[in-house]
Write a protein that holds these residues in place. Structure first.
Motif, PDB file in Angstrom:
ATOM      1  N   ILE A 170       0.840  -1.204   0.000  1.00 51.13           N
ATOM      2  CA  ILE A 170       0.000   0.000   0.000  1.00 51.13           C
ATOM      3  C   ILE A 170       0.870   1.247   0.000  1.00 51.13           C
ATOM      4  O   ILE A 170       0.582   2.234  -0.703  1.00 51.13           O
ATOM      5  CB  ILE A 170      -0.943  -0.013   1.217  1.00 51.13           C
ATOM      6  CG1 ILE A 170      -2.001  -1.110   1.061  1.00 51.13           C
ATOM      7  CG2 ILE A 170      -1.613   1.341   1.402  1.00 51.13           C
ATOM      8  CD1 ILE A 170      -2.858  -1.310   2.299  1.00 51.13           C
ATOM      9  N   HIS A 171       1.953   1.202   0.778  1.00 53.47           N
ATOM     10  CA  HIS A 171       2.855   2.350   0.817  1.00 53.47           C
ATOM     11  C   HIS A 171       3.459   2.607  -0.564  1.00 53.47           C
ATOM     12  O   HIS A 171       3.556   3.774  -1.003  1.00 53.47           O
ATOM     13  CB  HIS A 171       3.961   2.082   1.833  1.00 53.47           C
ATOM     14  CG  HIS A 171       4.962   3.192   1.924  1.00 53.47           C
ATOM     15  ND1 HIS A 171       4.684   4.401   2.521  1.00 53.47           N
ATOM     16  CD2 HIS A 171       6.252   3.280   1.465  1.00 53.47           C
ATOM     17  CE1 HIS A 171       5.741   5.187   2.442  1.00 53.47           C
ATOM     18  NE2 HIS A 171       6.714   4.528   1.808  1.00 53.47           N
ATOM     19  N   THR A 172       3.845   1.550  -1.270  1.00 56.15           N
ATOM     20  CA  THR A 172       4.406   1.700  -2.614  1.00 56.15           C
ATOM     21  C   THR A 172       3.364   2.277  -3.580  1.00 56.15           C
ATOM     22  O   THR A 172       3.671   3.168  -4.397  1.00 56.15           O
ATOM     23  CB  THR A 172       4.902   0.342  -3.123  1.00 56.15           C
ATOM     24  OG1 THR A 172       5.858  -0.186  -2.208  1.00 56.15           O
ATOM     25  CG2 THR A 172       5.547   0.480  -4.493  1.00 56.15           C
ATOM     26  N   MET A 173       2.140   1.786  -3.461  1.00 53.90           N
ATOM     27  CA  MET A 173       1.076   2.287  -4.332  1.00 53.90           C
ATOM     28  C   MET A 173       0.756   3.741  -4.015  1.00 53.90           C
ATOM     29  O   MET A 173       0.466   4.544  -4.932  1.00 53.90           O
ATOM     30  CB  MET A 173      -0.179   1.418  -4.169  1.00 53.90           C
ATOM     31  CG  MET A 173       0.008  -0.007  -4.665  1.00 53.90           C
ATOM     32  SD  MET A 173      -1.436  -1.034  -4.348  1.00 53.90           S
ATOM     33  CE  MET A 173      -2.643  -0.235  -5.385  1.00 53.90           C
ATOM     34  N   GLU A 174       0.812   4.124  -2.773  1.00 54.79           N
ATOM     35  CA  GLU A 174       0.536   5.520  -2.403  1.00 54.79           C
ATOM     36  C   GLU A 174       1.600   6.447  -2.971  1.00 54.79           C
ATOM     37  O   GLU A 174       1.293   7.564  -3.446  1.00 54.79           O
ATOM     38  CB  GLU A 174       0.468   5.625  -0.880  1.00 54.79           C
ATOM     39  CG  GLU A 174       0.008   6.982  -0.354  1.00 54.79           C
ATOM     40  CD  GLU A 174       1.190   7.919  -0.138  1.00 54.79           C
ATOM     41  OE1 GLU A 174       0.997   9.144  -0.265  1.00 54.79           O
ATOM     42  OE2 GLU A 174       2.306   7.419   0.139  1.00 54.79           O
ATOM     43  N   GLU A 175       2.863   6.003  -2.959  1.00 55.07           N
ATOM     44  CA  GLU A 175       3.936   6.800  -3.550  1.00 55.07           C
ATOM     45  C   GLU A 175       3.722   6.934  -5.055  1.00 55.07           C
ATOM     46  O   GLU A 175       3.915   8.015  -5.636  1.00 55.07           O
ATOM     47  CB  GLU A 175       5.291   6.146  -3.256  1.00 55.07           C
ATOM     48  CG  GLU A 175       5.705   6.178  -1.785  1.00 55.07           C
ATOM     49  CD  GLU A 175       6.114   7.564  -1.342  1.00 55.07           C
ATOM     50  OE1 GLU A 175       6.438   8.397  -2.228  1.00 55.07           O
ATOM     51  OE2 GLU A 175       6.085   7.848  -0.125  1.00 55.07           O
ATOM     52  N   SER A 176       3.337   5.817  -5.668  1.00 53.53           N
ATOM     53  CA  SER A 176       3.095   5.867  -7.120  1.00 53.53           C
ATOM     54  C   SER A 176       1.915   6.769  -7.455  1.00 53.53           C
ATOM     55  O   SER A 176       1.930   7.498  -8.468  1.00 53.53           O
ATOM     56  CB  SER A 176       2.837   4.454  -7.653  1.00 53.53           C
ATOM     57  OG  SER A 176       3.936   3.605  -7.396  1.00 53.53           O
ATOM     58  N   LEU A 177       0.882   6.726  -6.611  1.00 55.83           N
ATOM     59  CA  LEU A 177      -0.294   7.559  -6.848  1.00 55.83           C
ATOM     60  C   LEU A 177       0.071   9.038  -6.778  1.00 55.83           C
ATOM     61  O   LEU A 177      -0.412   9.846  -7.584  1.00 55.83           O
ATOM     62  CB  LEU A 177      -1.377   7.225  -5.820  1.00 55.83           C
ATOM     63  CG  LEU A 177      -2.693   7.998  -5.937  1.00 55.83           C
ATOM     64  CD1 LEU A 177      -3.384   7.680  -7.258  1.00 55.83           C
ATOM     65  CD2 LEU A 177      -3.610   7.663  -4.770  1.00 55.83           C
ATOM     66  N   ARG A 178       0.940   9.407  -5.867  1.00 61.24           N
ATOM     67  CA  ARG A 178       1.325  10.805  -5.744  1.00 61.24           C
ATOM     68  C   ARG A 178       2.189  11.253  -6.926  1.00 61.24           C
ATOM     69  O   ARG A 178       2.084  12.392  -7.385  1.00 61.24           O
ATOM     70  CB  ARG A 178       2.080  10.997  -4.432  1.00 61.24           C
ATOM     71  CG  ARG A 178       2.312  12.455  -4.059  1.00 61.24           C
ATOM     72  CD  ARG A 178       2.816  12.585  -2.650  1.00 61.24           C
ATOM     73  NE  ARG A 178       3.981  11.691  -2.434  1.00 61.24           N
ATOM     74  CZ  ARG A 178       4.507  11.470  -1.249  1.00 61.24           C
ATOM     75  NH1 ARG A 178       3.972  12.027  -0.172  1.00 61.24           N
ATOM     76  NH2 ARG A 178       5.551  10.671  -1.128  1.00 61.24           N
ATOM     77  N   GLN A 179       3.020  10.344  -7.450  1.00 66.79           N
ATOM     78  CA  GLN A 179       3.899  10.688  -8.564  1.00 66.79           C
ATOM     79  C   GLN A 179       3.144  10.773  -9.885  1.00 66.79           C
ATOM     80  O   GLN A 179       3.536  11.502 -10.804  1.00 66.79           O
ATOM     81  CB  GLN A 179       5.032   9.657  -8.678  1.00 66.79           C
ATOM     82  CG  GLN A 179       5.997   9.696  -7.505  1.00 66.79           C
ATOM     83  CD  GLN A 179       7.022   8.576  -7.568  1.00 66.79           C
ATOM     84  OE1 GLN A 179       7.040   7.802  -8.535  1.00 66.79           O
ATOM     85  NE2 GLN A 179       7.860   8.496  -6.547  1.00 66.79           N
ATOM     86  N   THR A 180       2.067  10.010 -10.017  1.00 67.10           N
ATOM     87  CA  THR A 180       1.318   9.981 -11.292  1.00 67.10           C
ATOM     88  C   THR A 180       0.066  10.842 -11.237  1.00 67.10           C
ATOM     89  O   THR A 180      -0.886  10.626 -11.990  1.00 67.10           O
ATOM     90  CB  THR A 180       0.920   8.538 -11.624  1.00 67.10           C
ATOM     91  OG1 THR A 180       0.105   8.023 -10.556  1.00 67.10           O
ATOM     92  CG2 THR A 180       2.146   7.665 -11.806  1.00 67.10           C
ATOM     93  N   LYS A 181       0.051  11.808 -10.333  1.00 71.16           N
ATOM     94  CA  LYS A 181      -1.163  12.612 -10.176  1.00 71.16           C
ATOM     95  C   LYS A 181      -1.451  13.451 -11.425  1.00 71.16           C
ATOM     96  O   LYS A 181      -2.602  13.716 -11.764  1.00 71.16           O
ATOM     97  CB  LYS A 181      -1.005  13.524  -8.955  1.00 71.16           C
ATOM     98  CG  LYS A 181      -2.341  13.972  -8.384  1.00 71.16           C
ATOM     99  CD  LYS A 181      -2.143  14.619  -7.023  1.00 71.16           C
ATOM    100  CE  LYS A 181      -3.500  14.920  -6.417  1.00 71.16           C
ATOM    101  NZ  LYS A 181      -3.374  15.605  -5.119  1.00 71.16           N
ATOM    102  N   GLU A 182      -0.377  13.854 -12.155  1.00 75.15           N
ATOM    103  CA  GLU A 182      -0.557  14.686 -13.340  1.00 75.15           C
ATOM    104  C   GLU A 182      -0.605  13.854 -14.610  1.00 75.15           C
ATOM    105  O   GLU A 182      -0.653  14.417 -15.716  1.00 75.15           O
ATOM    106  CB  GLU A 182       0.581  15.713 -13.425  1.00 75.15           C
ATOM    107  CG  GLU A 182       0.587  16.682 -12.263  1.00 75.15           C
ATOM    108  CD  GLU A 182       1.708  17.704 -12.386  1.00 75.15           C
ATOM    109  OE1 GLU A 182       2.501  17.597 -13.351  1.00 75.15           O
ATOM    110  OE2 GLU A 182       1.787  18.582 -11.529  1.00 75.15           O
TER     111      GLU A 182
END
Length: 858
Positions: free
Chosen positions: A148-160
């Protein structure tokens, strides 16, 4: 607690029992792995996800290392074993879950064979399985949180990035968090269940069951789950910042509820108070908070823990409505009941110790039907408030002790122990306080009796099937049913400790507890050496002894006395007939004077212990070594010898009697000798007569067998001498000069005696003659005593006769008043509750029957 493994049983069984199991996995390789194989979580790796696959690969790598380390001891087999290990390693790399299935089937097959033959597996095997299941669940949850932590980091990086990719991540992240919350709840349920098992084992330990009281493993579980909760809360906060809380309906409430359950379940009674506490007696107990290291490691002020006595009704209210307690009345006055939680960083223990708890008094509740005070259960409630600084949340912690039965005198101890024993044995793990079944299967009952016997006597020799059969016949009063019939029967609480045994004045439990106490104190070594059959009926012992040689004997516990052991032996007559003789039982007092082995040695008619084992061989190690020659003080040693029946091991002894009072002179001649040809198993006091010491004639006047009454005349101290005779061993210790002088004579109310002693007021004085009290000289005090009725239920003492620490009020039960009086040396007479309270205008004549009455204490 036993640490027996499954492999320790399998390795001792014939290999052909497992021939079909080792087709894909050779037996030789299985032997090399031993216990290691059953200590792996094969059973719980059921999925095919990445976590199960990676975990299986790691376990197979460890197995290869284990086998390679064992190769040097394989000799000629090492080469082909190495080839098999290499093949197994390659298979594990391609499909590790396939190898897991092979090992899982092997363990399942081994368990099935052991269960078929022994009907059970070692308890430690189940314990290890439960530990592996919990640890694997925690590892899985930790793996998902990292994901989940890895996915949350990815979600923040791919926000745009494109909305399609962002939406996919949002969906995955949401589902992973929901799954993590569900798994956290499941793991917590498993933890709480394990805590309840620990509590139940602690309760069974009160009956003598083995118990590992170490709470460190449970504390590790609570701390690991608490860390996972904090980690999940942090990830949830990050994700909701990006996605919004509307994507996680109800998740926050579920997490808070889980946290509350975890914190409250972590507050336990580590060392229980005595389950039969006595008022005015100090005792100790302690509680432990398993999350104290996590919550208070940086805290400057520790919370206080309070101990309160609660009734069964109040305990039920706490279970239904947990929260701060507000009692309308206090059920017990307990002092020294506040202690601080203390944290030790070195031992990692957070707890509170109550070292001087004192229950000053207890308020009895209303009881139903025929319930007695020794059936009334209560508990000690421990409570405190702790604050979780991370969320600024305060939790009210409560935990109850095991059920207690409070007593005010030692004579209530036996029945109170029965209540506690029944509750400990037959209560359920999660119950409404303090509900327990009133009817239980007989097999569960005899398991409890065996556990109690073994733990109290401290022996490895438990009760046998024959013993259980005899005990079943006794408690059910049934000599016709078979042992198999009793397996289907149920026994009630009333049969256990309320109903008297047929033709006896005691219950089954009182009799059994007396046997346990006697064995623990005086017969432990005999029982452990299997010299005592013990639990056997008179009818069955006849079947055993009649075919045996003359002089064959066995040892059995008495049926007619509490805490007695008797010797049954066969005696062959001249005409060839045989009869079974039962020697009068020996009680604790007898065995404290002369041991059982020495008594058996004294009795020449006893030759062989059943079956045909010479007694001097069987009891040689238990005989007391007799001293030869003079001792260090120059005395020739003397010894006590027991004689029963018509043995003529010593000539009759002429023992002069003590002078009788006038009213007794017509019963026997004062100088007539008493001939002893038989020793009683209990010592008999026989004081010497005055004729043996003329100096006593001027020192002591004749003493009556009844209490003297005060007069106005100045009288010398009245001597009180025993009205019974002494045994030779006691008379040799100077009993000829026994005299107890009393400077004050106090009127004593006497118990009702047999009908022949029920004297009227007129005949009483006619039959009472004292040399020092002449007719017509009775004092005014004596005349007042004659006129005043004497109630055999004396009122509670007042004034200077009542100790300062003792108080009696109208709300106290009769049982408690009686016990409290006895505790302070004031002994009211025991009268049948169903009979009216008789009153007598004058004291009655005290015959020898009253002296022998065990129920009268005056």
């Amino acid at each position: 607690m036993s640490k027996m493994s499954l492999w320790s049983i399998v390795s001792k069984m014939p290999p052909e029992c497992f021939s079909s199991l080792y087709a894909e996995f050779p037996l030789k390789v299985r032997q090399l792995l031993g216990e290691w194989l059953e200590n792996q979580p094969w059973e719980f790796l059921q999925g095919s996800d990445t976590f199960c696959t990676s975990t299986a690969s790691a376990i197979l790598t460890d197995m290869v290392k284990e086998l390679c380390g064992a190769l040097p001891g394989c000799g000629n087999d090492s080469e082909w074993i190495l080839q098999y290990v290499n093949t197994l390693e390659l298979l594990g790399r391609r499909n590790p879950l396939k190898v897991v299935e092979v090992f899982r089937s092997i363990l399942e097959g081994e368990k099935a064979v052991v269960l078929k033959q022994f009907h059970r597996l070692p308890p430690s095997f189940y314990q290890r399985q439960e530990e592996m299941k919990f640890n694997l669940a925690v590892q899985c949850l930790s793996y998902k949180l990292n994901k989940i932590h890895t996915m949350e980091e990815s979600l923040r990086q791919t926000k745009e990035n494109t909305s399609t990719h962002e939406g996919s991540l949002k969906g995955q992240c949401t589902s992973q968090i929901m799954e993590a919350v569900t798994e956290l709840e499941n793991v917590q349920v498993q933890l709480v269940k394990r805590i309840n098992i620990w509590k139940r084992q602690q309760q069974l330990a009160g009956n003598g069951a083995p118990f590992d009281g170490n709470l460190d493993p449970l504390q590790d579980r609570c701390e690991s789950l608490f860390d996972l909760y904090l980690q999940l809360s942090q990830e949830l906060a990050k994700v909701t910042t990006e996605l919004g809380m509307e994507h996680f309906p109800g998740v926050l409430e579920r997490l808070n509820s889980s946290l509350s359950t975890l914190v409250k379940s972590s507050f336990l009674v580590e060392h229980q108070p005595p389950q039969v506490p006595k008022t005015q007696t100090k005792f100790q107990t302690s509680v432990r908070f398993l999350l104290g290291l996590k919550l208070f490691s940086t805290s400057a002020k520790m919370p206080m823990v309070k101990a309160t006595v609660v009734t069964e009704k109040q305990a039920r209210e706490l279970v239904r409505n947990p929260g701060p307690e507000h009692w309308s009345e206090n059920m017990g006055d307990i002092v020294n009941n506040v202690a601080p939680l203390e944290l030790s960083l070195t031992s990692r223990v957070c707890g509170a110790s109550f070292k001087n708890l004192l229950l000053k008094k207890i308020k009895r509740c209303e009881r139903k039907g025929s319930e007695s005070v020794t059936e009334e259960k209560c508990a000690i409630l421990f409570s405190t408030d702790v604050t979780l600084s991370v969320h600024n949340v305060t939790f009210h912690l409560q935990t109850l002790s095991l059920p207690l039965v409070v007593i005010v005198h030692g004579n209530q101890d036996n029945n109170a122990k029965a209540t506690v024993l029944w509750d400990n044995a037959f209560s359920e793990a999660e119950r409404i306080p303090f509900v327990v079944a009133d009817l239980v299967p007989w097999p569960r009952m005899y398991e409890m009796l065996n556990l109690r016997f073994v733990s109290e006597v401290q022996t490895s020799h438990g009760l046998t099937r024959d013993h259980f059969f005899f005990l079943a016949q006794k408690i059910f009063n049934d000599s016709t049913s078979t042992a198999e019939d009793f397996q289907e029967r149920c026994v009630s609480w009333a049969q256990f400790n309320k109903e008297l045994l047929p033709n006896r004045g005691f219950t089954f439990w009182q009799w059994f507890d007396g046997v346990v106490d006697l064995t623990r104190k005086y017969l432990k070594s005999y029982w452990s050496d299997k010299l005592i059959i013990g639990f056997i009926s008179k009818q069955y012992l006849q079947q055993l002894l009649l075919p045996q040689l003359d002089g064959t004997f066995l040892l059995r516990f008495s049926d007619s006395e509490i805490g007695g052991i008797t010797i049954a032996h066969i005696q062959k007559n001249v005409d060839g007939s045989a009869q079974i003789q039962n020697i009068q039982p020996f009680c604790a007092k007898d065995l404290s004077i002369r041991s059982l082995a020495d008594r058996i040695h004294d009795l020449k008619q006893l030759q062989y212990l059943y079956k045909q084992k010479p007694k001097d061989i069987a009891f040689k190690a238990h005989y007391t070594k007799e001293q030869s020659g003079k001792n260090s003080w120059g005395y020739v040693p003397a010894r006590i010898t027991i004689i029963v029946g018509d043995q003529n091991q010593s000539p009759p002894v002429d023992v002069p009697t003590w002078p009788a009072s006038p009213q007794e002179s017509n019963l026997r001649t004062s100088n007539s000798p008493i001939h002893f040809s038989v020793y009683s198993p209990s010592p008999v006091l026989t004081p010497l007569s005055q004729s043996q010491d003329p100096s006593l004639t001027q020192q002591m006047p004749p003493a009556p067998l009844r209490p003297a009454f005060p007069t106005d005349q100045s009288e010398p101290p009245v001597s009180r001498t025993p009205a019974w005779s002494t045994s030779p061993q006691e008379s040799s210790q100077g009993t000829s000069n026994i005299a107890i002088h009393s400077s004050v004579e106090i009127p004593v109310p006497l118990p009702p005696t047999a009908a022949s002693h029920q004297l009227s007021n007129a005949s009483y004085l006619d039959n009472m003659s004292y040399p020092w009290l002449s007719e017509g000289t009775r004092s005014p005090i004596m005349q007042d005593i004659e006129k005043e009725p004497m109630d055999i239920y004396p009122p509670p003492p007042e004034g200077r006769f009542l100790p300062d620490h003792m108080s009696i009020n109208n709300n106290m039960e009769d049982d408690d008043i009686t016990a409290l009086l006895m505790e302070n040396g004031i002994y009211p007479m025991a009268v049948d509750a169903s009979s009216p309270r008789p009153t007598h205008n004058l004291p009655q004549s005290l015959g020898n029957e009253c002296i022998a009455n065990q129920n009268w204490m005056a």
